[in-house]
Design an enzyme around this catalytic site. Structure first.
Site, PDB file in Angstrom:
ATOM      1  N   CYS A 116       0.812  -1.229   0.000  1.00 30.16           N
ATOM      2  CA  CYS A 116       0.000   0.000   0.000  1.00 30.16           C
ATOM      3  C   CYS A 116       0.838   1.267   0.000  1.00 30.16           C
ATOM      4  O   CYS A 116       0.322   2.355  -0.255  1.00 30.16           O
ATOM      5  CB  CYS A 116      -0.953  -0.011   1.189  1.00 30.16           C
ATOM      6  SG  CYS A 116      -2.075  -1.411   1.124  1.00 30.16           S
ATOM      7  N   HIS A 256      -3.865   6.959   2.570  1.00 29.75           N
ATOM      8  CA  HIS A 256      -4.160   5.646   1.991  1.00 29.75           C
ATOM      9  C   HIS A 256      -5.557   5.198   2.416  1.00 29.75           C
ATOM     10  O   HIS A 256      -5.903   5.244   3.603  1.00 29.75           O
ATOM     11  CB  HIS A 256      -3.098   4.650   2.467  1.00 29.75           C
ATOM     12  CG  HIS A 256      -3.405   3.244   2.088  1.00 29.75           C
ATOM     13  ND1 HIS A 256      -3.724   2.877   0.795  1.00 29.75           N
ATOM     14  CD2 HIS A 256      -3.471   2.111   2.834  1.00 29.75           C
ATOM     15  CE1 HIS A 256      -3.955   1.580   0.763  1.00 29.75           C
ATOM     16  NE2 HIS A 256      -3.817   1.090   1.983  1.00 29.75           N
ATOM     17  N   ASN A 286      -9.992  -0.578  -0.842  1.00 28.11           N
ATOM     18  CA  ASN A 286      -8.535  -0.451  -0.791  1.00 28.11           C
ATOM     19  C   ASN A 286      -7.932  -1.035  -2.075  1.00 28.11           C
ATOM     20  O   ASN A 286      -7.939  -2.248  -2.275  1.00 28.11           O
ATOM     21  CB  ASN A 286      -8.020  -1.200   0.447  1.00 28.11           C
ATOM     22  CG  ASN A 286      -6.518  -1.104   0.611  1.00 28.11           C
ATOM     23  OD1 ASN A 286      -5.807  -0.610  -0.279  1.00 28.11           O
ATOM     24  ND2 ASN A 286      -6.016  -1.567   1.745  1.00 28.11           N
TER      25      ASN A 286
HETATM   26  N1  COA Z   1     -18.442  -9.448   8.420  1.00 28.41           N
HETATM   27  C1  COA Z   1     -18.960  -9.721   9.624  1.00 28.41           C
HETATM   28  N2  COA Z   1     -18.195 -10.074  10.678  1.00 28.41           N
HETATM   29  C2  COA Z   1     -16.884 -10.153  10.494  1.00 28.41           C
HETATM   30  C3  COA Z   1     -16.280  -9.892   9.259  1.00 28.41           C
HETATM   31  C4  COA Z   1     -17.119  -9.529   8.190  1.00 28.41           C
HETATM   32  N3  COA Z   1     -16.646  -9.255   6.961  1.00 28.41           N
HETATM   33  N4  COA Z   1     -14.954 -10.026   9.375  1.00 28.41           N
HETATM   34  C5  COA Z   1     -14.712 -10.374  10.646  1.00 28.41           C
HETATM   35  N5  COA Z   1     -15.884 -10.456  11.325  1.00 28.41           N
HETATM   36  C6  COA Z   1     -16.088 -10.793  12.725  1.00 28.41           C
HETATM   37  C7  COA Z   1     -14.929 -11.558  13.309  1.00 28.41           C
HETATM   38  O1  COA Z   1     -15.032 -12.930  13.044  1.00 28.41           O
HETATM   39  C8  COA Z   1     -15.052 -11.223  14.772  1.00 28.41           C
HETATM   40  O2  COA Z   1     -16.024 -12.045  15.357  1.00 28.41           O
HETATM   41  P1  COA Z   1     -15.804 -12.683  16.810  1.00 28.41           P
HETATM   42  O3  COA Z   1     -15.677 -11.500  17.717  1.00 28.41           O
HETATM   43  O4  COA Z   1     -17.027 -13.489  16.977  1.00 28.41           O
HETATM   44  O5  COA Z   1     -14.546 -13.460  16.700  1.00 28.41           O
HETATM   45  C9  COA Z   1     -15.571  -9.792  14.778  1.00 28.41           C
HETATM   46  O6  COA Z   1     -16.185  -9.594  13.496  1.00 28.41           O
HETATM   47  C10 COA Z   1     -14.495  -8.772  14.979  1.00 28.41           C
HETATM   48  O7  COA Z   1     -13.424  -9.074  14.083  1.00 28.41           O
HETATM   49  P2  COA Z   1     -12.136  -8.252  14.045  1.00 28.41           P
HETATM   50  O8  COA Z   1     -11.178  -8.816  13.064  1.00 28.41           O
HETATM   51  O9  COA Z   1     -11.644  -8.056  15.464  1.00 28.41           O
HETATM   52  O10 COA Z   1     -12.713  -6.856  13.513  1.00 28.41           O
HETATM   53  P3  COA Z   1     -12.048  -5.456  13.439  1.00 28.41           P
HETATM   54  O11 COA Z   1     -12.846  -4.470  14.165  1.00 28.41           O
HETATM   55  O12 COA Z   1     -10.567  -5.502  13.721  1.00 28.41           O
HETATM   56  O13 COA Z   1     -12.216  -5.103  11.886  1.00 28.41           O
HETATM   57  C11 COA Z   1     -10.882  -5.067   9.878  1.00 28.41           C
HETATM   58  C12 COA Z   1     -11.614  -5.927  10.907  1.00 28.41           C
HETATM   59  C13 COA Z   1     -10.171  -5.966   8.901  1.00 28.41           C
HETATM   60  C14 COA Z   1     -11.908  -4.206   9.157  1.00 28.41           C
HETATM   61  C15 COA Z   1      -9.878  -4.159  10.626  1.00 28.41           C
HETATM   62  O14 COA Z   1      -9.116  -4.918  11.517  1.00 28.41           O
HETATM   63  C16 COA Z   1      -8.968  -3.419   9.705  1.00 28.41           C
HETATM   64  O15 COA Z   1      -9.387  -2.559   8.953  1.00 28.41           O
HETATM   65  N6  COA Z   1      -7.661  -3.698   9.796  1.00 28.41           N
HETATM   66  C17 COA Z   1      -6.684  -3.009   8.981  1.00 28.41           C
HETATM   67  C18 COA Z   1      -6.805  -3.510   7.593  1.00 28.41           C
HETATM   68  C19 COA Z   1      -5.984  -2.742   6.647  1.00 28.41           C
HETATM   69  O16 COA Z   1      -5.941  -1.531   6.712  1.00 28.41           O
HETATM   70  N7  COA Z   1      -5.371  -3.459   5.716  1.00 28.41           N
HETATM   71  C20 COA Z   1      -4.661  -2.942   4.657  1.00 28.41           C
HETATM   72  C21 COA Z   1      -3.291  -2.708   5.043  1.00 28.41           C
HETATM   73  S1  COA Z   1      -2.840  -1.218   4.541  1.00 28.41           S
END
Ligand code: COA
Length: 332
Positions: A116, A256, A286
């Site tokens: 990214c 980003h 993204n």
């Molecule tokens: N829809 C519904 N539920 C989902 C899901 C989806 N698409 N993806 C994950 N979940 C669930 C998980 O299983 C988890 O359930 P549990 O509590 O029963 O285990 C819950 O939602 C929370 O998951 P978690 O991974 O902790 O969510 P989060 O708040 O961290 O959000 C992202 C997930 C990926 C959106 C977030 O972590 C993020 O944006 N990370 C950075 C990603 C990024 O920027 N990547 C590019 C690099 S530059």
């Protein structure tokens, strides 16, 4: 003689026609629009689903647009740098292919892989070839076809990524416009949390790697989120401080487009009001190396000559950074 800086003098962008909405994803994995919107800010992404079309084909559209806007021919390009992690082939570079397709016969070209952060790495690299006086016209592209490496059965990743990007033309400027300052960082220990397991020299493709679905993006979202928020905010505030820019002197933040919450956190640390924070994540998701030139292309009409833009990024590697850019023309 006054100092030469690398100014952006034209910009092009491209996204594929096909939209993949949150409603579409609800039919593919166990997710819902409310979860995706509240956690990421994304409503839809674009997908390049035309057989035989790859990352280079999107870049060609953007490069041709910027050449048209600037009124120059492809043969005038000295160097073309392509930021991507989804080049058409493992080798040769995607940049070589783009040059062939646009007819940039006098250019040399190479790819930059910094996930990214690729576009900012490539922008700083391209700027150096202008600043030294070595080249007069450098094209910097940032594009990814993320749909080629996304597992559409994995709800942790498939909701985030899309295809698209943009390209800019850099030319010498003697009035101080263009790339003013850059802070770029990397920490390879972050590879544990965001990577593609197979397909490289560590694990070449086999039936086993395909069966284990190891040719897709693997991400530990929570950890990446934590590093992204702190590091992107750190470099963005640092670049403001060392260039003596207060929030009132920053015209726009172009961050980003990975997650709206990460962008909001960075803007808050920079004390920027929401009208100075540009976002198109809701429409494109993204696009990895593509987000920043795509954002610049999307909002080009807002920019006035002399605007102070802060570009900021965080991505796989880990890689991150910020660039202070003085916009060089009144956009129409
Ligand atoms: N829809 C519904 N539920 C989902 C899901 C989806 N698409 N993806 C994950 N979940 C669930 C998980 O299983 C988890 O359930 P549990 O509590 O029963 O285990 C819950 O939602 C929370 O998951 P978690 O991974 O902790 O969510 P989060 O708040 O961290 O959000 C992202 C997930 C990926 C959106 C977030 O972590 C993020 O944006 N990370 C950075 C990603 C990024 O920027 N990547 C590019 C690099 S530059």
């Amino acid at each position: 003689m006054s100092k030469i800086t690398a100014a952006i003098t034209a910009i092009g962008g491209y996204v594929p026609e096909k939209r993949l909405t949150n409603a579409d994803l609800e039919k593919m994995v166990d997710t819902n629009d409310e979860w995706i919107t509240s956690r990421t800010g994304i409503k839809e992404r674009r997908i390049l689903d035309i057989p035989g079309k790859a990352t280079s084909d999107m870049a060609v559209e953007a490069v041709n647009e910027l050449l048209r806007k600037r009124g120059i021919g492809a043969d005038e390009i000295d160097l073309l740098i392509m930021a991507t992690i989804t080049g058409d082939l493992v080798f040769p570079s995607c940049a070589n292919i783009v040059c062939d397709k646009v007819g940039a016969k006098n250019a040399w070209s190479f790819d930059v892989a910094a996930a990214c952060s690729g576009f900012l790495y490539a922008l700083e690299t391209g700027a150096k070839f202008i600043e030294t006086g070595k080249h007069k016209k450098v094209v910097v592209c940032g594009f990814d076809k993320m749909s080629a490496i996304i597992d559409y059965t994995d709800r942790n990743t498939c909701i985030i990524f899309g295809d698209g990007g943009g390209a800019v033309l850099l030319e010498p400027n003697e009035e101080g416009y263009g790339v003013v300052d850059a802070i770029l960082k990397s920490d390879g220990s972050g590879r544990e949390y965001l990577h593609q397991k197979a397909g490289g020299s560590l694990k070449p493709p086999t039936h086993e790697t395909i069966d284990a679905r190891e040719h897709y993006v693997y991400q530990e979202g929570k950890t990446v989120f934590k590093f992204a928020t702190t590091n992107m905010a750190d470099v963005s505030t640092q670049i403001m401080e060392r260039n003596h820019l207060g929030a009132d002197q920053v015209s726009y933040l172009l961050a980003h487009q990975a997650n709206k919450r990460i962008i909001d956190y960075t803007a808050e640390k920079m004390h920027l009001p929401s009208e100075k924070v540009l976002m198109n994540i809701e429409r494109y998701g993204n696009t990895t190396s593509g987000t920043l030139p795509l954002l610049m292309w999307d909002f080009e009409k807002l920019f006035k000559k002399g605007d102070n833009l802060i570009l900021a990024t965080f991505g796989g590697g880990f890689t991150w950074g910020s660039i202070y850019l003085k916009w060089a023309y009144d956009s129409k």
